[in-house]
Design a protein around this motif. Structure first.
Motif, PDB file in Angstrom:
ATOM      1  N   SER A  90     -18.547 -37.012 -15.526  1.00  0.00           N
ATOM      2  CA  SER A  90     -17.950 -37.587 -16.744  1.00  0.00           C
ATOM      3  C   SER A  90     -18.931 -37.676 -17.908  1.00  0.00           C
ATOM      4  O   SER A  90     -18.504 -37.710 -19.065  1.00  0.00           O
ATOM      5  CB  SER A  90     -17.404 -38.984 -16.431  1.00  0.00           C
ATOM      6  OG  SER A  90     -18.374 -39.732 -15.732  1.00  0.00           O
ATOM      7  N   VAL A 152     -11.234 -30.712  -6.409  1.00  0.00           N
ATOM      8  CA  VAL A 152     -10.838 -29.818  -7.503  1.00  0.00           C
ATOM      9  C   VAL A 152     -11.984 -29.597  -8.493  1.00  0.00           C
ATOM     10  O   VAL A 152     -12.364 -28.459  -8.777  1.00  0.00           O
ATOM     11  CB  VAL A 152      -9.564 -30.335  -8.208  1.00  0.00           C
ATOM     12  CG1 VAL A 152      -9.301 -29.554  -9.495  1.00  0.00           C
ATOM     13  CG2 VAL A 152      -8.371 -30.201  -7.273  1.00  0.00           C
ATOM     14  N   GLY A 153     -12.578 -30.677  -9.026  1.00  0.00           N
ATOM     15  CA  GLY A 153     -13.659 -30.514  -9.996  1.00  0.00           C
ATOM     16  C   GLY A 153     -14.812 -29.712  -9.401  1.00  0.00           C
ATOM     17  O   GLY A 153     -15.351 -28.797 -10.034  1.00  0.00           O
ATOM     18  N   LEU A 156     -13.725 -25.961  -9.032  1.00  0.00           N
ATOM     19  CA  LEU A 156     -13.578 -25.247 -10.309  1.00  0.00           C
ATOM     20  C   LEU A 156     -14.958 -24.939 -10.901  1.00  0.00           C
ATOM     21  O   LEU A 156     -15.121 -23.958 -11.641  1.00  0.00           O
ATOM     22  CB  LEU A 156     -12.776 -26.068 -11.330  1.00  0.00           C
ATOM     23  CG  LEU A 156     -11.332 -26.423 -10.980  1.00  0.00           C
ATOM     24  CD1 LEU A 156     -10.662 -27.162 -12.144  1.00  0.00           C
ATOM     25  CD2 LEU A 156     -10.517 -25.181 -10.641  1.00  0.00           C
ATOM     26  N   ARG A 366     -32.722 -27.048  -4.102  1.00  0.00           N
ATOM     27  CA  ARG A 366     -31.879 -26.442  -3.064  1.00  0.00           C
ATOM     28  C   ARG A 366     -32.175 -24.950  -2.975  1.00  0.00           C
ATOM     29  O   ARG A 366     -32.270 -24.276  -3.996  1.00  0.00           O
ATOM     30  CB  ARG A 366     -30.390 -26.648  -3.378  1.00  0.00           C
ATOM     31  CG  ARG A 366     -29.965 -28.094  -3.304  1.00  0.00           C
ATOM     32  CD  ARG A 366     -28.440 -28.243  -3.287  1.00  0.00           C
ATOM     33  NE  ARG A 366     -28.080 -29.650  -3.389  1.00  0.00           N
ATOM     34  CZ  ARG A 366     -26.865 -30.145  -3.174  1.00  0.00           C
ATOM     35  NH1 ARG A 366     -25.872 -29.335  -2.867  1.00  0.00           N
ATOM     36  NH2 ARG A 366     -26.630 -31.437  -3.295  1.00  0.00           N
ATOM     37  N   TYR A 426     -26.281 -24.226 -13.619  1.00  0.00           N
ATOM     38  CA  TYR A 426     -25.158 -24.397 -12.692  1.00  0.00           C
ATOM     39  C   TYR A 426     -24.271 -25.515 -13.228  1.00  0.00           C
ATOM     40  O   TYR A 426     -24.733 -26.649 -13.387  1.00  0.00           O
ATOM     41  CB  TYR A 426     -25.715 -24.728 -11.296  1.00  0.00           C
ATOM     42  CG  TYR A 426     -24.664 -25.061 -10.272  1.00  0.00           C
ATOM     43  CD1 TYR A 426     -23.533 -24.266 -10.126  1.00  0.00           C
ATOM     44  CD2 TYR A 426     -24.790 -26.174  -9.440  1.00  0.00           C
ATOM     45  CE1 TYR A 426     -22.564 -24.573  -9.177  1.00  0.00           C
ATOM     46  CE2 TYR A 426     -23.841 -26.483  -8.488  1.00  0.00           C
ATOM     47  CZ  TYR A 426     -22.725 -25.677  -8.368  1.00  0.00           C
ATOM     48  OH  TYR A 426     -21.760 -25.993  -7.437  1.00  0.00           O
TER      49      TYR A 426
HETATM   50  C1  LIG Z   1     -23.549 -37.784  -5.905  1.00  0.00           C
HETATM   51  C2  LIG Z   1     -23.156 -36.382  -6.273  1.00  0.00           C
HETATM   52  C3  LIG Z   1     -23.278 -35.364  -5.333  1.00  0.00           C
HETATM   53  C4  LIG Z   1     -22.922 -34.053  -5.642  1.00  0.00           C
HETATM   54  N1  LIG Z   1     -23.079 -33.057  -4.711  1.00  0.00           N
HETATM   55  C5  LIG Z   1     -22.746 -31.782  -5.043  1.00  0.00           C
HETATM   56  C6  LIG Z   1     -22.924 -30.715  -4.120  1.00  0.00           C
HETATM   57  O1  LIG Z   1     -23.382 -30.892  -2.986  1.00  0.00           O
HETATM   58  N2  LIG Z   1     -22.602 -29.462  -4.512  1.00  0.00           N
HETATM   59  C7  LIG Z   1     -22.078 -29.200  -5.744  1.00  0.00           C
HETATM   60  O2  LIG Z   1     -21.770 -28.044  -6.027  1.00  0.00           O
HETATM   61  N3  LIG Z   1     -21.879 -30.194  -6.617  1.00  0.00           N
HETATM   62  C8  LIG Z   1     -22.216 -31.469  -6.312  1.00  0.00           C
HETATM   63  N4  LIG Z   1     -22.063 -32.458  -7.229  1.00  0.00           N
HETATM   64  C9  LIG Z   1     -21.544 -32.130  -8.553  1.00  0.00           C
HETATM   65  C10 LIG Z   1     -20.023 -32.169  -8.550  1.00  0.00           C
HETATM   66  O3  LIG Z   1     -19.530 -31.052  -7.870  1.00  0.00           O
HETATM   67  C11 LIG Z   1     -19.526 -32.162 -10.009  1.00  0.00           C
HETATM   68  O4  LIG Z   1     -19.904 -33.370 -10.608  1.00  0.00           O
HETATM   69  C12 LIG Z   1     -18.019 -31.968 -10.063  1.00  0.00           C
HETATM   70  O5  LIG Z   1     -17.656 -31.692 -11.390  1.00  0.00           O
HETATM   71  C13 LIG Z   1     -17.294 -33.202  -9.576  1.00  0.00           C
HETATM   72  O6  LIG Z   1     -15.924 -33.000  -9.549  1.00  0.00           O
HETATM   73  P1  LIG Z   1     -14.981 -34.294  -9.620  1.00  0.00           P
HETATM   74  O7  LIG Z   1     -13.588 -33.802  -9.696  1.00  0.00           O
HETATM   75  O8  LIG Z   1     -15.360 -35.232  -8.566  1.00  0.00           O
HETATM   76  O9  LIG Z   1     -15.459 -34.915 -11.009  1.00  0.00           O
HETATM   77  P2  LIG Z   1     -14.703 -35.086 -12.402  1.00  0.00           P
HETATM   78  O10 LIG Z   1     -15.706 -35.652 -13.329  1.00  0.00           O
HETATM   79  O11 LIG Z   1     -13.442 -35.821 -12.201  1.00  0.00           O
HETATM   80  O12 LIG Z   1     -14.348 -33.622 -12.822  1.00  0.00           O
HETATM   81  C14 LIG Z   1     -15.304 -32.765 -13.409  1.00  0.00           C
HETATM   82  C15 LIG Z   1     -14.563 -31.765 -14.263  1.00  0.00           C
HETATM   83  O13 LIG Z   1     -13.752 -30.942 -13.429  1.00  0.00           O
HETATM   84  C16 LIG Z   1     -12.557 -30.629 -14.108  1.00  0.00           C
HETATM   85  N5  LIG Z   1     -11.410 -31.156 -13.355  1.00  0.00           N
HETATM   86  C17 LIG Z   1     -11.373 -32.155 -12.452  1.00  0.00           C
HETATM   87  N6  LIG Z   1     -10.109 -32.294 -11.997  1.00  0.00           N
HETATM   88  C18 LIG Z   1      -9.360 -31.377 -12.644  1.00  0.00           C
HETATM   89  C19 LIG Z   1      -7.987 -31.009 -12.620  1.00  0.00           C
HETATM   90  N7  LIG Z   1      -7.100 -31.594 -11.812  1.00  0.00           N
HETATM   91  N8  LIG Z   1      -7.577 -30.009 -13.419  1.00  0.00           N
HETATM   92  C20 LIG Z   1      -8.426 -29.362 -14.239  1.00  0.00           C
HETATM   93  N9  LIG Z   1      -9.728 -29.672 -14.310  1.00  0.00           N
HETATM   94  C21 LIG Z   1     -10.186 -30.653 -13.509  1.00  0.00           C
HETATM   95  C22 LIG Z   1     -12.621 -31.260 -15.474  1.00  0.00           C
HETATM   96  O14 LIG Z   1     -13.136 -30.324 -16.396  1.00  0.00           O
HETATM   97  C23 LIG Z   1     -13.599 -32.387 -15.280  1.00  0.00           C
HETATM   98  O15 LIG Z   1     -14.240 -32.748 -16.479  1.00  0.00           O
HETATM   99  C24 LIG Z   1     -22.424 -33.768  -6.934  1.00  0.00           C
HETATM  100  C25 LIG Z   1     -22.314 -34.781  -7.891  1.00  0.00           C
HETATM  101  C26 LIG Z   1     -22.689 -36.073  -7.578  1.00  0.00           C
HETATM  102  C27 LIG Z   1     -22.593 -37.143  -8.630  1.00  0.00           C
END
Ligand SMILES: Cc1cc2nc3c(=O)[nH]c(=O)nc-3n(C[C@H](O)[C@H](O)[C@H](O)COP(=O)(O)OP(=O)(O)OC[C@H]3O[C@@H](n4cnc5c(N)ncnc54)[C@H](O)[C@@H]3O)c2cc1C
Length: 493
Positions: A90, A152-153, A156, A366, A426
């Motif tokens: 976010s 999903v996030g 994507l 990584r 990334y």
């Molecule tokens: C503690 C932690 C551990 C993590 N570990 C990893 C890991 O091991 N590997 C890795 O690759 N990443 C990792 N991440 C990063 C994570 O993959 C990204 O932060 C990802 O964007 C999170 O997706 P979210 O849906 O939970 O977050 P959100 O903030 O809800 O979504 C991120 C973005 O995805 C899009 N999105 C979400 N839902 C939708 C929807 N329904 N339709 C269209 N767009 C949508 C939007 O653009 C949104 O702004 C980690 C992050 C954290 C904080």
């Protein structure tokens, strides 16, 4: 609850009186929350508690039909839409003025097709829900290191899992996406339908619609062999130099991380880790225990203070990386390295290791490569990770002052490693706004913009890392007069 409204929210509140949010609320099963409502602060909260999200309204759909109604309403009202699953990413969203934050957390259905080895999940599903459901069928998923990241996030934006070097990005294992596009239609994108959207969504982020459901591959796997070798942080240099040499010897069945961890002295952290600083090597192997133990010999010869290697069920793997399993205030950022030389390790240790008094909770490297580096023809927009190592540095941000201090430390890490910067970033590990060109090869970025222009020319959807529509302006007259071709991006529109 008392709610303090900022200027932008006051504007939103005034326009809310003109816009028929109540009418939208009445048309959907879910909720619509606007500034001034009693539950406003709760509704606008992201998983990352350091994000102060102030949208025009928050919509909480319960179905794809709800999403369609919200998209139609936003388009007709001249508002934008920011889809959000959990709010892990976010921070880069920043200004949400004139934007409806669409939070999908009530859309939580998971369905496993054991025969086809596929999962189908709704937009709000968390990784731990998939790994639990898949494990009941003896299947494993390409989940990330954290249990409560949204499927999903994560998918994507790419998706680097513990099996990434063997099976590639999660995005490239997505087999179908259901989404509501800017015209309010619910469509399916897969290899046979809306192939351009299907390509763009796999790595291009949330710029192309509100995804309502995803289908993706699972793997016949009940457990892996993995664990963590903990060493006192004073040994950072020798351990990380050894890990650097070690990764050159491992097959793609092994995915590993070299990391410096500074655990805060809080009850959430178990003894003997609480308040301690360590250099660690984390690894997951798809090889046999005997083959993995043989591989691990040079690292174990360094004499770790603690060795947790053992069999890990696929639905417990998300505890290995020790990520927070509930909302926290944090700030961090990532980068990618073209190589990890002895000098790069020295530079990393100099800013994160013993004696630096670092405020960073975790600074990790990584190991990429293997399937992550292969550009298979059927892959999506993020066809490969074009770097050998992926770095992420993060710290707690309880207050704005703490956030600024941690950000300065994150900058220090990035500056120290700048000589090895791969030139690309990334998306999922980018927690600050970026020029989107940093995520993709030039031809990929042009194609993403062309697809955005075709499906969302008015830029209705705001992603955490947006792809803007391509400009439709013709090439400057002077260039055309002297017969030069129009710039590529414009030519493609
Ligand atoms: C503690 C932690 C551990 C993590 N570990 C990893 C890991 O091991 N590997 C890795 O690759 N990443 C990792 N991440 C990063 C994570 O993959 C990204 O932060 C990802 O964007 C999170 O997706 P979210 O849906 O939970 O977050 P959100 O903030 O809800 O979504 C991120 C973005 O995805 C899009 N999105 C979400 N839902 C939708 C929807 N329904 N339709 C269209 N767009 C949508 C939007 O653009 C949104 O702004 C980690 C992050 C954290 C904080």
């Amino acid at each position: 609850m008392t709610t303090t409204l900022q200027e932008a929210e006051m504007t939103a509140l005034l326009s809310a009186r003109e816009l028929d949010y109540a009418g939208l609320h009445a048309r959907i099963d879910g909720d619509v929350v606007v500034p001034g409502d009693e539950n406003w602060d709760e509704a606008r909260q992201a998983w990352n508690l350091a994000a102060d999200q102030r949208p025009a309204a928050v919509a909480i759909p319960e179905s794809a039909d709800d999403v369609k109604a919200i998209v139609d309403f936003a388009r007709e009202s001249g508002l934008r839409i920011a889809p959000q699953g959990t709010g892990h990413n976010s921070l880069p969203l920043r200004d949400l003025e004139g934007t409806i934050l669409v939070k999908t957390h009530r859309m939580r259905a998971v369905s496993i097709d054991a025969e086809r080895e596929r999962a189908w999940v709704q937009a709000g599903v968390l990784w731990m829900e998939v790994t639990a459901a898949a494990a009941e069928h003896g299947l494993g998923a390409l989940a990330g290191s954290s249990p409560d990241v949204g499927v999903v996030g994560y998918s994507l934006g790419g998706g680097i899992s513990w099996l990434a070097r063997k099976h590639g990005l999660a995005a490239n294992n997505v087999t179908a996406v259901e989404l509501v596009t800017a015209d309010g239609n619910l469509v399916r994108a897969d290899a046979e339908h809306n192939a351009d959207l299907f390509w763009a969504l796999r790595g291009g982020g949330g710029s192309f619609g509100v995804v309502t459901a995803l289908e993706f591959r699972l793997f016949p796997l009940t457990e892996v062999y993995g664990g963590v070798l903990f060493f006192p942080v004073e040994r950072a240099s020798v351990v990380l130099q050894s890990w650097r040499e070690w990764v050159e010897t491992v097959p793609e069945e092994v995915t590993s991380v070299g990391r410096i961890l500074n655990f805060p002295p809080i009850p959430d952290i178990p003894e003997p880790l609480r308040g301690g600083s360590f250099v660690v090597v984390e690894a997951v192997s798809l090889l046999t225990v005997a083959a993995t133990d043989e591989l691990l010999e040079p690292l174990r010869a360094l004499g770790p203070a603690m060795d947790t290697f053992g069999p890990i069920p696929m639905d417990k793997l998300h505890h290995l990386h020790m990520d927070p399993e509930h909302p926290v205030p944090g700030t961090g950022d990532g980068m990618m390295l073209s190589e990890l030389t002895p000098e790069a390790v020295d530079a990393f240790v100099a800013v994160t290791g013993p004696g630096t008094g670092t405020l960073l909770l975790s600074t990790e490297i990584r190991h990429a490569g293997g399937a992550l580096a292969r550009r298979d023809p059927g892959n999506g927009a993020l066809a490969s990770i074009d770097a050998r190592f992926v770095v992420f540095a993060v710290g707690m941000a309880m207050t704005p002052e703490m956030k600024a201090a941690v950000e300065a430390r994150v900058d220090e890490v990035k500056e120290a490693l700048a000589p090895w910067d791969s030139g690309s970033d990334y998306l999922n590990f980018s927690e600050r706004p970026r020029d989107g060109r940093r995520f993709y090869r030039a031809e990929t970025y042009h194609r993403l913009r062309a697809i955005k222009t075709k499906h969302d020319p008015g830029h209705l959807f705001r992603s955490s890392h947006p792809i803007p529509p391509a400009t439709k302006r013709p090439a400057p007259a002077r260039l055309r007069r002297i017969g030069r071709p129009a710039p590529r991006a414009a030519a493609r529109v």
